[in-house]
Design a protein around this motif. Structure first.
Motif, PDB file in Angstrom:
ATOM      1  N   LEU A 215       0.848  -1.198   0.000  1.00  0.00           N
ATOM      2  CA  LEU A 215       0.000   0.000   0.000  1.00  0.00           C
ATOM      3  C   LEU A 215       0.879   1.241   0.000  1.00  0.00           C
ATOM      4  O   LEU A 215       1.952   1.268   0.625  1.00  0.00           O
ATOM      5  CB  LEU A 215      -0.914  -0.004   1.230  1.00  0.00           C
ATOM      6  N   ASN A 216       0.401   2.266  -0.673  1.00  0.00           N
ATOM      7  CA  ASN A 216       1.159   3.518  -0.707  1.00  0.00           C
ATOM      8  C   ASN A 216       1.006   4.282   0.612  1.00  0.00           C
ATOM      9  O   ASN A 216       0.030   4.093   1.349  1.00  0.00           O
ATOM     10  CB  ASN A 216       0.663   4.398  -1.852  1.00  0.00           C
ATOM     11  N   ASP A 217       1.987   5.083   0.919  1.00  0.00           N
ATOM     12  CA  ASP A 217       1.894   6.056   2.015  1.00  0.00           C
ATOM     13  C   ASP A 217       2.778   7.225   1.629  1.00  0.00           C
ATOM     14  O   ASP A 217       3.492   7.162   0.620  1.00  0.00           O
ATOM     15  CB  ASP A 217       2.325   5.420   3.349  1.00  0.00           C
TER      16      ASP A 217
ATOM     17  N   THR B  67       7.201   6.500   3.497  1.00  0.00           N
ATOM     18  CA  THR B  67       8.227   5.471   3.230  1.00  0.00           C
ATOM     19  C   THR B  67       9.040   5.876   1.999  1.00  0.00           C
ATOM     20  O   THR B  67       8.467   6.185   0.952  1.00  0.00           O
ATOM     21  CB  THR B  67       7.567   4.093   2.994  1.00  0.00           C
TER      22      THR B  67
ATOM     23  N   VAL C  59      11.178   0.845  -0.524  1.00  0.00           N
ATOM     24  CA  VAL C  59      10.169  -0.032  -1.130  1.00  0.00           C
ATOM     25  C   VAL C  59      10.813  -0.899  -2.221  1.00  0.00           C
ATOM     26  O   VAL C  59      10.553  -2.114  -2.311  1.00  0.00           O
ATOM     27  CB  VAL C  59       8.985   0.781  -1.700  1.00  0.00           C
TER      28      VAL C  59
ATOM     29  N   VAL D  61       2.590   1.400  -7.256  1.00  0.00           N
ATOM     30  CA  VAL D  61       1.959   1.605  -5.940  1.00  0.00           C
ATOM     31  C   VAL D  61       1.896   3.097  -5.609  1.00  0.00           C
ATOM     32  O   VAL D  61       0.859   3.608  -5.155  1.00  0.00           O
ATOM     33  CB  VAL D  61       2.731   0.840  -4.834  1.00  0.00           C
ATOM     34  N   HIS D  62       2.986   3.798  -5.881  1.00  0.00           N
ATOM     35  CA  HIS D  62       3.065   5.245  -5.609  1.00  0.00           C
ATOM     36  C   HIS D  62       1.961   6.003  -6.356  1.00  0.00           C
ATOM     37  O   HIS D  62       1.345   6.929  -5.825  1.00  0.00           O
ATOM     38  CB  HIS D  62       4.452   5.742  -6.033  1.00  0.00           C
TER      39      HIS D  62
ATOM     40  N   LEU E  75       5.163   1.676   6.013  1.00  0.00           N
ATOM     41  CA  LEU E  75       4.800   0.806   4.885  1.00  0.00           C
ATOM     42  C   LEU E  75       3.849  -0.316   5.326  1.00  0.00           C
ATOM     43  O   LEU E  75       4.101  -0.986   6.332  1.00  0.00           O
ATOM     44  CB  LEU E  75       6.077   0.201   4.280  1.00  0.00           C
TER      45      LEU E  75
HETATM   46  N1  TYC Z   1       4.747   7.439  -1.750  1.00  0.00           N
HETATM   47  C1  TYC Z   1       6.072   7.174  -1.250  1.00  0.00           C
HETATM   48  C2  TYC Z   1       6.922   8.431  -1.435  1.00  0.00           C
HETATM   49  O1  TYC Z   1       6.565   9.321  -2.188  1.00  0.00           O
HETATM   50  C3  TYC Z   1       6.753   5.982  -1.923  1.00  0.00           C
HETATM   51  C4  TYC Z   1       6.062   4.676  -1.681  1.00  0.00           C
HETATM   52  C5  TYC Z   1       5.867   3.807  -2.726  1.00  0.00           C
HETATM   53  C6  TYC Z   1       5.645   4.312  -0.407  1.00  0.00           C
HETATM   54  C7  TYC Z   1       5.242   2.562  -2.521  1.00  0.00           C
HETATM   55  C8  TYC Z   1       5.005   3.075  -0.187  1.00  0.00           C
HETATM   56  O2  TYC Z   1       4.236   1.014  -1.045  1.00  0.00           O
HETATM   57  C9  TYC Z   1       4.828   2.223  -1.251  1.00  0.00           C
HETATM   58  N2  TYC Z   1       8.052   8.483  -0.744  1.00  0.00           N
END
Ligand code: TYC
Length: 134
Positions: A61-63, A66, A71, A93-94, A127
């Motif tokens: 999952l995105n956040d 992280t 990742v 995912v991003h 994450l």
């Molecule tokens: N969105 C995060 C960032 O911009 C990168 C990221 C990608 C985080 C995939 C979790 O599962 C992930 N740093």
């Protein structure tokens, strides 16, 4: 006479005892599950049945916190992805919020989720890794 795994089938119509020369005394213990009427045979054919295991998708999952490199490293380390595939999945995912790391049987999927969650926690990243039935 045709000998089978269970009982003896005589083709002549004689009992196997008299055909064999009477190794058992007449009037002795008939023995066997069918009380001596063993000149019959049951042939059972067991069909080899293979059943496919249930499969589970493991998802990241995105956040917002992280690091992308972390990742990518997770995908290389726990899902055996090369750098190129790992980067492609991470960016998916991003951009989309969720993406597939692989498809596994229940126990393997559960292990992957635990490994990723423990590794992320150890490095203090939020994450999230989950599994869903395919
Ligand atoms: N969105 C995060 C960032 O911009 C990168 C990221 C990608 C985080 C995939 C979790 O599962 C992930 N740093």
């Amino acid at each position: 006479m045709l000998r089978l795994a269970y009982g003896t089938l005589t083709l002549s119509g004689q009992s196997p005892i008299s055909a064999a020369g009477g190794s058992q005394p007449p009037g002795g213990d008939p023995g066997g599950e069918d009380g001596g009427r063993s000149n019959t045979a049951i042939i059972t054919k067991t069909k080899p049945r293979t059943k496919r295991p249930n499969l589970y998708r493991v998802l990241l999952l995105n956040d917002d916190y992280t690091p992308m490199e972390f990742v990518v490293h997770v995908l290389e380390r726990f899902f055996n992805k090369n750098r190129e595939d790992a980067t492609r999945i991470m960016l998916h995912v991003h951009q989309n919020g969720v993406g597939e790391c692989g498809v596994f049987t229940y126990e393997i999927a559960e292990t992957k989720v635990t490994q990723v969650m423990d590794f992320a926690r150890k490095h203090q990243h939020p994450l999230q890794c989950v599994m869903e039935k395919n």
